[in-house]
Design an enzyme around this catalytic site. Structure first.
Site, PDB file in Angstrom:
ATOM      1  N   SER A 149       0.505  -1.288  -0.011  1.00 13.06           N
ATOM      2  CA  SER A 149      -0.329   0.042  -0.448  1.00 13.06           C
ATOM      3  C   SER A 149       1.000   1.376   0.096  1.00 13.06           C
ATOM      4  O   SER A 149       1.660   0.962  -1.159  1.00 13.06           O
ATOM      5  CB  SER A 149      -0.616  -0.215   1.279  1.00 13.06           C
ATOM      6  OG  SER A 149      -1.524   1.525   1.290  1.00 13.06           O
ATOM      7  N   ASP A 317      -9.727  -3.788  -6.005  1.00 17.03           N
ATOM      8  CA  ASP A 317      -9.294  -2.599  -5.726  1.00 17.03           C
ATOM      9  C   ASP A 317      -9.719  -1.424  -6.109  1.00 17.03           C
ATOM     10  O   ASP A 317      -9.066  -0.909  -7.419  1.00 17.03           O
ATOM     11  CB  ASP A 317      -7.319  -2.974  -5.131  1.00 17.03           C
ATOM     12  CG  ASP A 317      -7.266  -1.954  -4.571  1.00 17.03           C
ATOM     13  OD1 ASP A 317      -7.598  -1.121  -3.895  1.00 17.03           O
ATOM     14  OD2 ASP A 317      -6.076  -2.143  -4.134  1.00 17.03           O
ATOM     15  N   HIS A 350      -8.486  -3.823  -1.684  1.00 16.46           N
ATOM     16  CA  HIS A 350      -7.317  -3.348  -1.354  1.00 16.46           C
ATOM     17  C   HIS A 350      -6.538  -3.669  -0.246  1.00 16.46           C
ATOM     18  O   HIS A 350      -5.456  -4.191  -0.052  1.00 16.46           O
ATOM     19  CB  HIS A 350      -7.198  -2.007  -1.385  1.00 16.46           C
ATOM     20  CG  HIS A 350      -5.671  -1.248  -0.835  1.00 16.46           C
ATOM     21  ND1 HIS A 350      -5.166  -0.731  -1.580  1.00 16.46           N
ATOM     22  CD2 HIS A 350      -5.031  -0.457   0.543  1.00 16.46           C
ATOM     23  CE1 HIS A 350      -3.722  -0.088  -1.256  1.00 16.46           C
ATOM     24  NE2 HIS A 350      -4.202  -0.631   0.069  1.00 16.46           N
TER      25      HIS A 350
END
Length: 371
Positions: A149, A317, A350
């Protein structure tokens, strides 16, 4: 103002000032990290993990802290990141409230928390602080840098700003630049915090903490961390039982999904510093690996020199969409790396890299086994 430091953390206090990309410098900055495994005699088995916005350095349990870490299923003896083979270092991001110097940390010049006097924070500063830890540990060259991330952004900045310091890279649901949708969401999160009267221009304390703003910011974040497919499959339109509803509030919680978000937010708000949230969030919005190449993201990626790379993402995502991991692989390949793009079918959005180890684990293990 509170810092939330996990037991067993190790710390590097910097003797030399740490220059910040957007001006100023930190003096006596402290960087929190944890390690697993043993460095080989040749020093060639080290892996650096750079984290997302909110995690600390405690990625997995160890002798100093037996509590499960945030990536417990991925890291440890016999696991995809096998600590019987690898010496693993996880660094808490500069600007965080989980051990590294950030807005909640006392300024050595005044003894009071930095608050908004903390210098403007960039992803590049996070990368430079991590490089100082690697230097202090005596690691000349990393086998691999893994970034998740926001950590995927930090990893790319590390590789560009510290050439020759790593052989390989795994980018997990990361990005080479912030996209408008993600910027918009994070802008709303910051606005929710700043509009809370208790934020008080960053001058809050434990008695007057901007809880409502942080709750809203966290709820917005959690909504984007998972996919619509998972929300539907997990909660559907199931309503709360009557004994869990507040009948005196005509617009109170009514659905299971609302209750989940509320519970998740309340567990988070008193365990993260709001100013740190603001600084880290904005650093992501500012990031573009192509900034040094006239805004050409592909050129910025191609300027990175590594041997091998893997960019992993998932179709569901919406925060760091799949085309961003493909862009990373393409750009690194243009720079000469043997770079692979791996799209996964996980329904969990995500956050899949945290929970869908059945899909992410074999990909990470296979890449590392080939190093």
């Amino acid at each position: 103002m509170t810092e939330f430091i996990p037991p067993g953390s190790r710390f590097l206090t910097l003797d030399a000032p740490l220059p910040m990309k957007r001006g100023g410098a930190l003096h006596g900055a402290r960087i929190a990290y944890e390690t697993w495994g043993a460095l080989s005699p040749r020093g060639d088995n080290a892996i650096l993990i750079l984290t997302g916005l909110s995690p600390d350095a405690h990625a997995a349990r160890h002798a100093g802290n037996p509590a499960p870490g945030w990536w417990e299923a991925m890291l440890g003896p016999g696991k995809p990141i096998d600590t019987d083979r690898w010496y693993v270092v996880c660094v808490n991001s500069l600007g965080s409230c989980k051990g590294s110097t950030g807005p909640a940390t006392p300024d050595p010049a005044t003894g009071e928390p930095y608050r908004l006097r903390f210098p403007e924070l960039s992803i590049e500063d996070v990368a430079d602080a991590a490089a100082r830890v690697i230097d202090a540990l005596g690691i000349a060259r990393l086998a691999c840098v893994i970034g998740n991330s926001m950590g995927g952004m930090s990893a790319l900045a590390f590789l560009l700003r510290h050439p020759g310091r790593a052989r390989a890279h795994i980018n997990v649901s990361g990005a080479a630049r912030a996209l408008p949708f993600s910027i918009a969401i994070r802008s709303l999160q910051r606005e929710a915090i700043r509009l809370d009267p208790n934020w008080n221009e960053g001058r809050y304390d434990d008695a007057r903490y901007p809880e409502s703003g942080m709750r809203m910011a966290r709820k917005l974040g959690v909504i984007t961390y998972r996919s619509a497919l998972e929300w539907d499959g997990r909660f559907g339109r199931v309503r709360l039982d009557s004994d869990r509803r507040d009948d005196e509030d005509p617009f109170g919680l009514e659905f299971e999904v609302e209750s989940y978000l509320e519970g998740h937010a309340r567990r988070f708000v008193r365990n993260f510093d709001p100013n740190s949230y603001l600084y880290l969030s904005r650093s992501m919005d500012w990031f573009d690996i192509g900034e040094s190449c006239g805004g050409d993201t592909a050129a910025g990626l191609a300027a990175i020199r590594i041997e091998r790379a893997l960019a992993i993402g998932v179709h569901t995502d919406i925060l760091f969409p799949l085309q961003q991991q493909e862009e990373i692989a393409d750009g690194l390949r243009a720079g000469g790396a043997d770079a692979r793009f791996l799209p996964l079918e996980s329904p969990q959005g995500h956050d899949a890299f945290l929970v869908d180890i059945g899909r992410f684990g074999p990909a990470v293990r296979g890449f590392l086994d080939a190093l």
